[in-house]
Design a protein around this motif. Structure first.
Motif, PDB file in Angstrom:
ATOM      1  N   ALA A 195      10.755  18.174  -3.965  1.00  0.00           N
ATOM      2  CA  ALA A 195      10.440  16.741  -3.902  1.00  0.00           C
ATOM      3  C   ALA A 195       8.983  16.518  -3.507  1.00  0.00           C
ATOM      4  N   SER A 196       8.511  17.240  -2.499  1.00  0.00           N
ATOM      5  CA  SER A 196       7.126  17.042  -2.064  1.00  0.00           C
ATOM      6  C   SER A 196       6.143  17.540  -3.125  1.00  0.00           C
ATOM      7  N   LEU A 197       6.497  18.605  -3.826  1.00  0.00           N
ATOM      8  CA  LEU A 197       5.607  19.110  -4.882  1.00  0.00           C
ATOM      9  C   LEU A 197       5.530  18.139  -6.052  1.00  0.00           C
ATOM     10  N   VAL A 198       6.640  17.523  -6.396  1.00  0.00           N
ATOM     11  CA  VAL A 198       6.612  16.512  -7.469  1.00  0.00           C
ATOM     12  C   VAL A 198       5.722  15.344  -7.042  1.00  0.00           C
ATOM     13  N   GLU A 199       5.847  14.922  -5.796  1.00  0.00           N
ATOM     14  CA  GLU A 199       5.010  13.824  -5.297  1.00  0.00           C
ATOM     15  C   GLU A 199       3.534  14.211  -5.307  1.00  0.00           C
ATOM     16  N   MET A 200       3.234  15.440  -4.918  1.00  0.00           N
ATOM     17  CA  MET A 200       1.840  15.888  -4.937  1.00  0.00           C
ATOM     18  C   MET A 200       1.310  15.941  -6.375  1.00  0.00           C
ATOM     19  N   SER A 201       2.167  16.345  -7.313  1.00  0.00           N
ATOM     20  CA  SER A 201       1.713  16.377  -8.709  1.00  0.00           C
ATOM     21  C   SER A 201       1.427  14.957  -9.203  1.00  0.00           C
ATOM     22  N   MET A 214      -9.143  18.906  -3.262  1.00  0.00           N
ATOM     23  CA  MET A 214      -8.432  19.173  -2.006  1.00  0.00           C
ATOM     24  C   MET A 214      -6.922  19.042  -2.193  1.00  0.00           C
ATOM     25  N   GLN A 215      -6.493  18.069  -2.987  1.00  0.00           N
ATOM     26  CA  GLN A 215      -5.067  17.874  -3.239  1.00  0.00           C
ATOM     27  C   GLN A 215      -4.499  19.075  -3.998  1.00  0.00           C
ATOM     28  N   ILE A 250      -9.418   5.870  -1.408  1.00  0.00           N
ATOM     29  CA  ILE A 250      -9.112   6.659  -2.611  1.00  0.00           C
ATOM     30  C   ILE A 250      -7.608   6.894  -2.707  1.00  0.00           C
ATOM     31  N   CYS A 251      -6.997   7.305  -1.602  1.00  0.00           N
ATOM     32  CA  CYS A 251      -5.569   7.627  -1.609  1.00  0.00           C
ATOM     33  C   CYS A 251      -4.693   6.404  -1.857  1.00  0.00           C
ATOM     34  N   LYS A 252      -5.213   5.224  -1.543  1.00  0.00           N
ATOM     35  CA  LYS A 252      -4.463   3.997  -1.796  1.00  0.00           C
ATOM     36  C   LYS A 252      -4.145   3.841  -3.277  1.00  0.00           C
ATOM     37  N   GLY A 253      -4.958   4.438  -4.125  1.00  0.00           N
ATOM     38  CA  GLY A 253      -4.761   4.353  -5.567  1.00  0.00           C
ATOM     39  C   GLY A 253      -3.809   5.400  -6.126  1.00  0.00           C
ATOM     40  N   THR A 254      -3.174   6.180  -5.268  1.00  0.00           N
ATOM     41  CA  THR A 254      -2.231   7.209  -5.729  1.00  0.00           C
ATOM     42  C   THR A 254      -0.800   6.719  -5.570  1.00  0.00           C
ATOM     43  N   ALA A 255       0.115   7.451  -6.164  1.00  0.00           N
ATOM     44  CA  ALA A 255       1.534   7.083  -6.095  1.00  0.00           C
ATOM     45  C   ALA A 255       2.107   7.238  -4.688  1.00  0.00           C
ATOM     46  N   PHE A 256       1.589   8.206  -3.924  1.00  0.00           N
ATOM     47  CA  PHE A 256       2.079   8.478  -2.577  1.00  0.00           C
ATOM     48  C   PHE A 256       0.890   8.599  -1.623  1.00  0.00           C
ATOM     49  N   PRO A 257       0.319   7.454  -1.197  1.00  0.00           N
ATOM     50  CA  PRO A 257      -0.897   7.470  -0.378  1.00  0.00           C
ATOM     51  C   PRO A 257      -0.764   8.255   0.933  1.00  0.00           C
ATOM     52  N   ASP A 258       0.401   8.165   1.579  1.00  0.00           N
ATOM     53  CA  ASP A 258       0.563   8.871   2.854  1.00  0.00           C
ATOM     54  C   ASP A 258       0.474  10.387   2.664  1.00  0.00           C
ATOM     55  N   ILE A 259       1.074  10.869   1.586  1.00  0.00           N
ATOM     56  CA  ILE A 259       1.000  12.307   1.315  1.00  0.00           C
ATOM     57  C   ILE A 259      -0.433  12.695   0.984  1.00  0.00           C
ATOM     58  N   CYS A 260      -1.107  11.867   0.228  1.00  0.00           N
ATOM     59  CA  CYS A 260      -2.504  12.133  -0.131  1.00  0.00           C
ATOM     60  C   CYS A 260      -3.361  12.276   1.125  1.00  0.00           C
TER      61      CYS A 260
END
Length: 168
Positions: A152-158, A60-61, A28-38
Motif C-alpha cells: 500500500a505504501s509503495l503504491v502511494e509512493m509511486s 528524493m522520493q 511541492i508535496c501539496k501537489g501530490t496524491a499523498f502529501p503527508d507521505i511526500c
C-alpha cells in the motif's frame, strides 16, 4: 571571537535554509496524491538540499521508494519463515516483483536525468502494478497478505512520483 561569529552566522544561515526548504517542500508535496507521505519520506534529506524544486523532490522520493522496496524484500524473508507453503510460493513471487520494481526505479532514475516525464510515469505505473499483482496473488490463495502495508505504501509512493513527474 571572529571564529565564533562566523560559526553563529553559518548556523543562522543553515536554520534559514532549513525553514525555507520545509516551506518549499510542503508546497511541492501539496501537489501530490499523498502529501503527508511526500513530506515525511523526503523531509530529512530536503533540509540539507540547497536547491529544492519538483525535480529534486522527485529524486528524493525515488530514493525513498527504493529504500522502502528494500525493506519490503527484507520483510519477505521474515514472513516466509512462518508462512504456509502456498504463501511461501506467493512471497517468492512478490520478492521477484520487488526486484522488478528496483529495475523500474533504475530506469526512472535514468529518465529523471533526461527530464523524461513520460518514462517516469510509465515506470511508476509498472511499479504500482507489481504491488497490486502481489496483493492479487494472496487474494487468489485466500490468505492474508503479510506484505499488504508495504504494498500500500509503495503504491502511494509511486502515485506521488507520478504527480511529481507532472511538475517537471
Amino acid at each position: 571571537m571572529a571564529g565564533a561569529r562566523t560559526l553563529l552566522l553559518l548556523l543562522v544561515a543553515a536554520l534559514c535554509l532549513a525553514t525555507v526548504n520545509a516551506a518549499t517542500l510542503a508546497e511541492i508535496c501539496k501537489g501530490t496524491a499523498f502529501p503527508d507521505i511526500c513530506t515525511s519520506t523526503v523531509g530529512p534529506e530536503a533540509a540539507s538540499n540547497p536547491v529544492l524544486d519538483p525535480m529534486a523532490v522527485l529524486r528524493m522520493q525515488v530514493d525513498a521508494f527504493n529504500q522502502r522496496t528494500e525493506a519490503a524484500r527484507a520483510h519477505v524473508k521474515e514472513a516466509a519463515m512462518t508462512a504456509s507453503p502456498k504463501a511461501r510460493t506467493v512471497l517468492d513471487l512478490c520478492n521477484n516483483l520487488y526486484l522488478d520494481v528496483e529495475d523500474n526505479l533504475g530506469a526512472c532514475r535514468r529518465a529523471i536525468g533526461f527530464k523524461d516525464a513520460v518514462t517516469i510515469r510509465a515506470t511508476m505505473g509498472m511499479a504500482a502494478q507489481d504491488m497490486q499483482n502481489c496483493d492479487e496473488q494472496f487474494r487468489q490463495i485466500g490468505e492474508p497478505n503479510p506484505m499488504e502495508q508495504f504494498d500500500a505504501s509503495l503504491v502511494e509512493m509511486s502515485e506521488n512520483c507520478r504527480s511529481l513527474s507532472n511538475m517537471i
